[in-house]
Design a protein around this motif. Sequence first.
Motif, PDB file in Angstrom:
ATOM      1  N   ASP A 165       0.832  -1.204   0.000  1.00 23.03           N
ATOM      2  CA  ASP A 165       0.000   0.000   0.000  1.00 23.03           C
ATOM      3  C   ASP A 165       0.872   1.261   0.000  1.00 23.03           C
ATOM      4  O   ASP A 165       0.592   2.230  -0.726  1.00 23.03           O
ATOM      5  N   ASP A 166       1.921   1.254   0.821  1.00 23.53           N
ATOM      6  CA  ASP A 166       2.830   2.407   0.876  1.00 23.53           C
ATOM      7  C   ASP A 166       3.532   2.613  -0.470  1.00 23.53           C
ATOM      8  O   ASP A 166       3.700   3.750  -0.927  1.00 23.53           O
ATOM      9  N   LEU A 167       3.944   1.509  -1.089  1.00 24.09           N
ATOM     10  CA  LEU A 167       4.657   1.610  -2.368  1.00 24.09           C
ATOM     11  C   LEU A 167       3.728   2.072  -3.483  1.00 24.09           C
ATOM     12  O   LEU A 167       4.152   2.818  -4.388  1.00 24.09           O
ATOM     13  N   ILE A 168       2.484   1.655  -3.442  1.00 17.31           N
ATOM     14  CA  ILE A 168       1.510   2.132  -4.437  1.00 17.31           C
ATOM     15  C   ILE A 168       1.340   3.645  -4.327  1.00 17.31           C
ATOM     16  O   ILE A 168       1.240   4.355  -5.339  1.00 17.31           O
ATOM     17  N   ALA A 169       1.341   4.158  -3.107  1.00 22.35           N
ATOM     18  CA  ALA A 169       1.205   5.596  -2.899  1.00 22.35           C
ATOM     19  C   ALA A 169       2.389   6.363  -3.475  1.00 22.35           C
ATOM     20  O   ALA A 169       2.247   7.503  -3.926  1.00 22.35           O
ATOM     21  N   ILE A 170       3.565   5.736  -3.472  1.00 24.51           N
ATOM     22  CA  ILE A 170       4.779   6.395  -3.974  1.00 24.51           C
ATOM     23  C   ILE A 170       4.938   6.215  -5.474  1.00 24.51           C
ATOM     24  O   ILE A 170       5.158   7.172  -6.226  1.00 24.51           O
ATOM     25  N   TYR A 171       4.816   4.975  -5.925  1.00 22.28           N
ATOM     26  CA  TYR A 171       5.137   4.646  -7.310  1.00 22.28           C
ATOM     27  C   TYR A 171       3.924   4.653  -8.239  1.00 22.28           C
ATOM     28  O   TYR A 171       4.065   4.714  -9.448  1.00 22.28           O
ATOM     29  N   GLY A 172       2.736   4.509  -7.676  1.00 21.55           N
ATOM     30  CA  GLY A 172       1.533   4.378  -8.490  1.00 21.55           C
ATOM     31  C   GLY A 172       1.174   2.919  -8.682  1.00 21.55           C
ATOM     32  O   GLY A 172       2.035   2.032  -8.622  1.00 21.55           O
ATOM     33  N   GLU A 188       9.101 -22.460  -4.226  1.00 16.12           N
ATOM     34  CA  GLU A 188       9.678 -21.216  -4.731  1.00 16.12           C
ATOM     35  C   GLU A 188       8.732 -20.552  -5.730  1.00 16.12           C
ATOM     36  O   GLU A 188       8.137 -21.209  -6.589  1.00 16.12           O
ATOM     37  N   GLU A 189       8.626 -19.227  -5.617  1.00 16.58           N
ATOM     38  CA  GLU A 189       7.770 -18.472  -6.527  1.00 16.58           C
ATOM     39  C   GLU A 189       8.396 -17.115  -6.812  1.00 16.58           C
ATOM     40  O   GLU A 189       8.835 -16.418  -5.890  1.00 16.58           O
ATOM     41  N   VAL A 190       8.443 -16.737  -8.084  1.00 13.99           N
ATOM     42  CA  VAL A 190       8.821 -15.381  -8.484  1.00 13.99           C
ATOM     43  C   VAL A 190       7.655 -14.834  -9.302  1.00 13.99           C
ATOM     44  O   VAL A 190       7.399 -15.294 -10.414  1.00 13.99           O
ATOM     45  N   TRP A 191       6.950 -13.892  -8.732  1.00 15.62           N
ATOM     46  CA  TRP A 191       5.764 -13.319  -9.362  1.00 15.62           C
ATOM     47  C   TRP A 191       6.113 -11.956  -9.943  1.00 15.62           C
ATOM     48  O   TRP A 191       6.783 -11.143  -9.299  1.00 15.62           O
ATOM     49  N   ARG A 192       5.648 -11.666 -11.165  1.00 15.18           N
ATOM     50  CA  ARG A 192       5.968 -10.401 -11.844  1.00 15.18           C
ATOM     51  C   ARG A 192       4.683  -9.726 -12.300  1.00 15.18           C
ATOM     52  O   ARG A 192       3.796 -10.381 -12.833  1.00 15.18           O
ATOM     53  N   GLY A 193       4.581  -8.431 -12.106  1.00 14.02           N
ATOM     54  CA  GLY A 193       3.391  -7.701 -12.529  1.00 14.02           C
ATOM     55  C   GLY A 193       3.453  -6.268 -12.053  1.00 14.02           C
ATOM     56  O   GLY A 193       4.526  -5.669 -11.972  1.00 14.02           O
ATOM     57  N   THR A 194       2.291  -5.689 -11.713  1.00 16.46           N
ATOM     58  CA  THR A 194       2.225  -4.321 -11.205  1.00 16.46           C
ATOM     59  C   THR A 194       1.988  -4.333  -9.700  1.00 16.46           C
ATOM     60  O   THR A 194       1.593  -5.351  -9.126  1.00 16.46           O
ATOM     61  N   LEU A 195       2.201  -3.197  -9.079  1.00 15.09           N
ATOM     62  CA  LEU A 195       1.981  -3.110  -7.636  1.00 15.09           C
ATOM     63  C   LEU A 195       0.523  -3.384  -7.267  1.00 15.09           C
ATOM     64  O   LEU A 195       0.238  -4.080  -6.290  1.00 15.09           O
ATOM     65  N   ALA A 196      -0.404  -2.847  -8.059  1.00  7.12           N
ATOM     66  CA  ALA A 196      -1.819  -3.079  -7.768  1.00  7.12           C
ATOM     67  C   ALA A 196      -2.171  -4.555  -7.890  1.00  7.12           C
ATOM     68  O   ALA A 196      -2.893  -5.113  -7.054  1.00  7.12           O
ATOM     69  N   ALA A 197      -1.648  -5.208  -8.916  1.00  3.56           N
ATOM     70  CA  ALA A 197      -1.918  -6.626  -9.105  1.00  3.56           C
ATOM     71  C   ALA A 197      -1.269  -7.454  -7.993  1.00  3.56           C
ATOM     72  O   ALA A 197      -1.827  -8.461  -7.547  1.00  3.56           O
ATOM     73  N   ALA A 198      -0.091  -7.029  -7.532  1.00  2.00           N
ATOM     74  CA  ALA A 198       0.572  -7.731  -6.433  1.00  2.00           C
ATOM     75  C   ALA A 198      -0.254  -7.631  -5.150  1.00  2.00           C
ATOM     76  O   ALA A 198      -0.385  -8.600  -4.396  1.00  2.00           O
ATOM     77  N   ARG A 199      -0.821  -6.443  -4.920  1.00  2.00           N
ATOM     78  CA  ARG A 199      -1.643  -6.249  -3.717  1.00  2.00           C
ATOM     79  C   ARG A 199      -2.856  -7.186  -3.728  1.00  2.00           C
ATOM     80  O   ARG A 199      -3.239  -7.750  -2.692  1.00  2.00           O
ATOM     81  N   ALA A 200      -3.450  -7.359  -4.911  1.00  2.00           N
ATOM     82  CA  ALA A 200      -4.611  -8.248  -5.026  1.00  2.00           C
ATOM     83  C   ALA A 200      -4.199  -9.715  -4.961  1.00  2.00           C
ATOM     84  O   ALA A 200      -4.916 -10.547  -4.401  1.00  2.00           O
ATOM     85  N   ARG A 201      -3.036 -10.034  -5.517  1.00  2.00           N
ATOM     86  CA  ARG A 201      -2.584 -11.428  -5.603  1.00  2.00           C
ATOM     87  C   ARG A 201      -2.197 -11.989  -4.234  1.00  2.00           C
ATOM     88  O   ARG A 201      -2.475 -13.141  -3.920  1.00  2.00           O
ATOM     89  N   PHE A 202      -1.548 -11.175  -3.406  1.00  2.00           N
ATOM     90  CA  PHE A 202      -1.014 -11.683  -2.143  1.00  2.00           C
ATOM     91  C   PHE A 202      -1.854 -11.193  -0.962  1.00  2.00           C
ATOM     92  O   PHE A 202      -1.373 -10.494  -0.070  1.00  2.00           O
ATOM     93  N   GLU A 203      -3.120 -11.575  -0.968  1.00  2.00           N
ATOM     94  CA  GLU A 203      -4.012 -11.220   0.137  1.00  2.00           C
ATOM     95  C   GLU A 203      -3.654 -11.982   1.409  1.00  2.00           C
ATOM     96  O   GLU A 203      -3.761 -11.453   2.514  1.00  2.00           O
ATOM     97  N   ARG A 204      -3.244 -13.244   1.265  1.00  2.00           N
ATOM     98  CA  ARG A 204      -2.851 -14.058   2.412  1.00  2.00           C
ATOM     99  C   ARG A 204      -1.456 -14.643   2.162  1.00  2.00           C
ATOM    100  O   ARG A 204      -1.305 -15.838   1.895  1.00  2.00           O
ATOM    101  N   PRO A 205      -0.437 -13.799   2.238  1.00  2.00           N
ATOM    102  CA  PRO A 205       0.914 -14.241   1.881  1.00  2.00           C
ATOM    103  C   PRO A 205       1.518 -15.206   2.886  1.00  2.00           C
ATOM    104  O   PRO A 205       1.200 -15.162   4.078  1.00  2.00           O
ATOM    105  N   ARG A 206       2.392 -16.054   2.384  1.00  6.16           N
ATOM    106  CA  ARG A 206       3.137 -16.985   3.231  1.00  6.16           C
ATOM    107  C   ARG A 206       4.596 -16.938   2.828  1.00  6.16           C
ATOM    108  O   ARG A 206       4.921 -16.828   1.644  1.00  6.16           O
TER     109      ARG A 206
END
Length: 266
Positions: A165-172, A188-206
């Motif tokens: 959330d903080d990074l979205i406020a800075i970078y968009g 192992e996972e390497v996920w690539r995309g946008t900050l908004a998509a990352a926020r939606a993707r990792f709702e319950r991160p581990r």
Amino acid sequence: MRKLVLVPTPIGHLADVTLRALEVLKQVEVVACEDTRRTAKLLRHYGIATPLVRVDQHTPDRAERLLEEHAYVAYASDAGTPGISDPGAELVARALAKGFRVEVLPGPTAFVPALVASGLPTARFVFEGFLPTGRARRRRLEALTREERTVVLYEAPHRLARTLDDLIAIYGPDHPVALARELSKKHEEVWRGTLAAARARFERPRGEFVIVLGPREVPEERPDAAALAAELGEAGLSGRALAEALEARGVPRNEARRWAYRKEKA
């Protein structure tokens, strides 16, 4: 000669330890580590019986005694290269003050494979580690608004949402990012995309995360050519000298020449 050796340990897969690291762990008098249980697992796996001593941010006095009582010491973090986001840096400072020779072995670390696998520019980057808390966090985030290099962060799963959330406020929301977790492990996972998509993707991160942010275009503040030309003109500059002085102050070449020509005609 007294010596402290910083020994990188695997960040997941136990086979990632180097042969030289195993040799040092066998030879030293004692292995200092953050968590004796985690380091003991590695030593047992390779049949190493060297004594372990816990040395972390809560036991600074123990580090002092350790360096007084032993001449050949290894330090291992819980995972990765010691001295990065762990008490290793303080132990190095203490050892150097006591005349120890300090060696750092090459080996595993989380941020380098995450950076390379991100697909984002790697020629120039800054490693920020874990963001601090409170006012220090705000200051660090404000500094990122002026950062033009690729940025690498560490983050714990329970703080990931807030940090995104903080990074979205800075970078968009559309800024490119890669998130790596469980590196070298089964999941192992390497996920690539946008900050908004990352926020939606990792709702319950581990798992522990490495966040890699693409470079940010910071708009340049263009100098006030008119004010500079007037100031330099009053200082006695004109013609080519004025144009060169304006260009040295950041005024584009063609614009600098136009202002120099105007001052000549004035």
